[in-house]
Design an enzyme around this catalytic site. Structure first.
Site, PDB file in Angstrom:
ATOM      1  N   ASP A 163       0.826  -1.198   0.000  1.00 47.23           N
ATOM      2  CA  ASP A 163       0.000   0.000   0.000  1.00 47.23           C
ATOM      3  C   ASP A 163       0.862   1.250   0.000  1.00 47.23           C
ATOM      4  O   ASP A 163       2.040   1.206   0.315  1.00 47.23           O
ATOM      5  CB  ASP A 163      -0.875   0.021   1.257  1.00 47.23           C
ATOM      6  CG  ASP A 163      -2.098  -0.853   1.078  1.00 47.23           C
ATOM      7  OD1 ASP A 163      -2.379  -1.239  -0.069  1.00 47.23           O
ATOM      8  OD2 ASP A 163      -2.755  -1.159   2.087  1.00 47.23           O
ATOM      9  N   LYS A 222      -3.163   2.943  -2.222  1.00 50.14           N
ATOM     10  CA  LYS A 222      -4.389   3.721  -2.200  1.00 50.14           C
ATOM     11  C   LYS A 222      -4.110   5.029  -1.497  1.00 50.14           C
ATOM     12  O   LYS A 222      -4.115   5.093  -0.285  1.00 50.14           O
ATOM     13  CB  LYS A 222      -5.476   2.970  -1.447  1.00 50.14           C
ATOM     14  CG  LYS A 222      -6.138   1.919  -2.293  1.00 50.14           C
ATOM     15  CD  LYS A 222      -7.250   1.288  -1.529  1.00 50.14           C
ATOM     16  CE  LYS A 222      -6.822  -0.092  -1.123  1.00 50.14           C
ATOM     17  NZ  LYS A 222      -7.533  -0.704  -0.084  1.00 50.14           N
ATOM     18  N   MET A 262      -7.602   8.735   9.532  1.00 46.97           N
ATOM     19  CA  MET A 262      -8.188   9.326   8.316  1.00 46.97           C
ATOM     20  C   MET A 262      -9.051  10.540   8.661  1.00 46.97           C
ATOM     21  O   MET A 262     -10.127  10.721   8.091  1.00 46.97           O
ATOM     22  CB  MET A 262      -9.026   8.269   7.571  1.00 46.97           C
ATOM     23  CG  MET A 262      -8.167   7.148   7.029  1.00 46.97           C
ATOM     24  SD  MET A 262      -9.112   5.817   6.275  1.00 46.97           S
ATOM     25  CE  MET A 262      -9.607   4.874   7.712  1.00 46.97           C
TER      26      MET A 262
HETATM   27  N1  SAH Z   1      -4.002  -0.135   9.003  1.00 48.23           N
HETATM   28  C1  SAH Z   1      -3.472   1.170   9.308  1.00 48.23           C
HETATM   29  C2  SAH Z   1      -4.460   2.272   9.061  1.00 48.23           C
HETATM   30  C3  SAH Z   1      -4.828   2.453   7.636  1.00 48.23           C
HETATM   31  S1  SAH Z   1      -5.950   3.771   7.366  1.00 48.23           S
HETATM   32  C4  SAH Z   1      -2.940   1.171  10.750  1.00 48.23           C
HETATM   33  O1  SAH Z   1      -3.213   0.242  11.492  1.00 48.23           O
HETATM   34  O2  SAH Z   1      -2.228   2.114  11.129  1.00 48.23           O
HETATM   35  C5  SAH Z   1      -4.875   5.081   6.950  1.00 48.23           C
HETATM   36  C6  SAH Z   1      -4.748   6.033   8.106  1.00 48.23           C
HETATM   37  O3  SAH Z   1      -3.835   5.529   9.048  1.00 48.23           O
HETATM   38  C7  SAH Z   1      -4.207   7.392   7.746  1.00 48.23           C
HETATM   39  O4  SAH Z   1      -5.197   8.240   7.218  1.00 48.23           O
HETATM   40  C8  SAH Z   1      -3.705   7.862   9.089  1.00 48.23           C
HETATM   41  O5  SAH Z   1      -4.785   8.298   9.882  1.00 48.23           O
HETATM   42  C9  SAH Z   1      -3.200   6.587   9.700  1.00 48.23           C
HETATM   43  N2  SAH Z   1      -1.749   6.429   9.535  1.00 48.23           N
HETATM   44  C10 SAH Z   1      -1.104   5.471   8.860  1.00 48.23           C
HETATM   45  N3  SAH Z   1       0.226   5.606   8.987  1.00 48.23           N
HETATM   46  C11 SAH Z   1       0.422   6.678   9.770  1.00 48.23           C
HETATM   47  C12 SAH Z   1       1.569   7.321  10.303  1.00 48.23           C
HETATM   48  N4  SAH Z   1       2.815   6.888  10.030  1.00 48.23           N
HETATM   49  N5  SAH Z   1       1.388   8.402  11.097  1.00 48.23           N
HETATM   50  C13 SAH Z   1       0.173   8.846  11.394  1.00 48.23           C
HETATM   51  N6  SAH Z   1      -0.943   8.278  10.922  1.00 48.23           N
HETATM   52  C14 SAH Z   1      -0.827   7.200  10.117  1.00 48.23           C
END
Ligand code: SAH
Length: 482
Positions: free
Chosen positions: A256, A278, A395
């Protein structure tokens, strides 16, 4: 600063040339003799050590002050005369002929740098720092000496003896590679490292025959599998050992957008890396197509790694991929990852639950299907407002203000601390502290960029000293963090 690229050079053709006959030349000659049958040494006189090597036939004395004819076609020239002008002359000839040359401790004259070497026969590990920090390279070498089994070279040599047979019995491809993995990870390798070569041979024989027979039956090709892996928030050090092992075993990796580059670098070098990223809004590969790709590759017998940011089962659509794979009876393994909210909390040093301050933590999505701001209809916000709860919003970058207003409407107190963490665990991580009301009234001042998580709750008022980059200058915010 000179930058270098590592390669292994064969001395099977022309021997390497060392210029100089003193103790430094002797040290370099000894190093080259680890692989060279003999070394040509151009000098007027030889040190006692070099004379002994000459007597053994390992050194062949050449006239001192070699010219282009003696240098041309060499795999490597080391000029160790310790006379500046002479070393510079040799280096210049080598440069003009395109012959790799090393002058000890004179990086400006070098086109080749000698690495620190860990020697296990067939297995050689070379450590280089492009001449920037030779002592660091030496320390790494010492560490590797300890880590690498002394019989590793014997194991590699034994494997070499079976290569031909394996090639005869198994076509090239994932089956053959998996056989080698079983050999190197299993009892055969352990036997060899214990010094039991007979047992190791028998075990390798057995593995080869089993693998070869598996391919001939009427039964379908041994099926591949899918590893649904949490890649964590970006920092490769936050990967699990299992995730790293999966990356090393992958034939193909579907990843991703939010998966960090450092994580991808850990994939097996031959693995195919496919972005199905995405970015919000930018529709790349639709989910149904991703599902189909995973199924097709697993059916072709491949080890498929599906790499998702954070944890695969937290806002990761991991459940949908799992359903698709189960429907096709494809073996799946799920490896959890550090979710972004947990990484953000760790970086701020705020506990998401805390005995005195917060008893539950709720992970929320700031977006609903279709890209709308969430209504949170499924949540009892009033109940959450009254208790000691932490909310972690994913998000929520574009909907932060709307979310904050909904929470205020539900009865959250106006000065409740909020911390936003952008790019948690990455080099460009940014942490901004504010309050619900400030966020509701002026989200622009927070200036958030995706990816970010928002942490709402009393625990957001407890970050480690200095952990927050920006404290917004609203009066009440300043008061909240005073
Ligand atoms: N499965 C992922 C989440 C995916 S949805 C998890 O468990 O972290 C995508 C969202 O994850 C982004 O919009 C943001 O809110 C968050 N996100 C993912 N990586 C991030 C990071 N390094 N720092 C802050 N937020 C993050």
């Amino acid at each position: 600063m000179m930058r270098t690229f590592p390669i292994f050079v064969s001395f099977d053709g022309k021997p390497p040339l060392v210029v100089g006959g003193g103790p430094l030349a002797a040290i370099k000659t000894r190093l080259l003799l680890k692989r060279a049958g003999h070394v040509d040494v151009a000098a007027e006189t030889l040190s006692p050590e070099l004379s002994d090597l000459e007597a053994e036939g390992k050194v062949v004395l050449q006239p001192a002050h070699p010219g282009a004819d003696q240098i041309r076609g060499r795999p490597l020239v080391i000029s160790a005369t310790e006379i500046d002008g002479e070393d510079a002359r040799i280096a210049e000839i080598a440069h003009s002929l395109g012959v790799p040359v090393n002058v000890p401790d004179r990086p400006a004259l070098c086109t080749a740098v000698l690495p620190a070497i860990v020697d296990r026969g067939e297995v050689t590990v070379a450590v280089g720092t492009s001449a920037a920090a030779p002592v660091l390279a030496q320390r790494l070498r010492a560490w590797l000496e300890n880590e690498l089994h002394p019989r590793l070279g014997d194991l590699a040599e034994l494997a070499g003896q079976f290569r031909h047979r394996v090639a005869e019995r198994l076509a090239e491809g994932p089956e053959r590679r998996r056989l080698w993995e079983r050999i190197f990870d299993g009892p055969a390798a352990r036997a060899m490292l214990h010094g039991d070569e007979d047992a190791a041979r028998k075990l390798i024989d057995h593995e080869i025959e089993t693998a070869a027979l598996a391919g001939t039956g009427e039964a379908p090709e041994s099926q591949g599998r899918v590893l649904l892996i949490g890649a964590g928030p970006g920092d490769p050090e936050l990967l699990t050992v299992k995730a790293v092992r999966a990356l090393k075993a992958a034939d193909v990796v579907f990843y991703d957008k939010l998966v960090g580059d450092g994580v991808l670098e850990l994939a097996r070098r031959e693995a195919e890396l496919v972005s199905v990223g995405k970015a919000k809004g930018a529709h790349s590969v639709p989910q149904a197509e991703i599902n189909a790709l995973l199924v097709a590759r697993a059916k072709a017998g491949h080890t498929v790694v599906r790499l998702k940011g954070g944890d695969p089962f937290i806002f990761g659509r991991g459940g949908e991929e799992l359903d698709a794979l189960r429907a096709e009876a494809i073996p799946v393994e799920v490896v959890p990852g550090v979710t972004a909210g947990a990484a953000a909390a760790a970086s701020l040093q705020i506990p998401l639950t805390h005995r005195d301050v917060s008893h539950t933590v709720t992970f929320l999505s700031g977006h609903e299907a279709g890209g709308k701001a969430p209504s949170f209809e499924h949540l009892d916000l009033k109940a959450l407002a009254s208790g000691n709860n932490t909310l972690v919003v994913y998000m929520g970058v574009t909907t932060g203000a709307v979310i904050a207003q909904r929470l205020l409407d539900a009865g959250f107190r106006a000065a409740l601390p909020v911390i936003a963490v952008e790019n948690a665990s990455r080099a460009n991580e940014r942490r901004v502290a504010t309050t619900i009301s400030a966020l509701a009234n002026d989200a622009g001042s927070v200036g958030l960029k995706s990816p970010a998580v928002l942490i709402f709750g009393e625990v957001a008022g407890l970050p480690a000293a200095g952990a927050v980059d920006t404290i917004l200058a609203h009066e009440e915010v300043a008061r909240a963090y005073a």
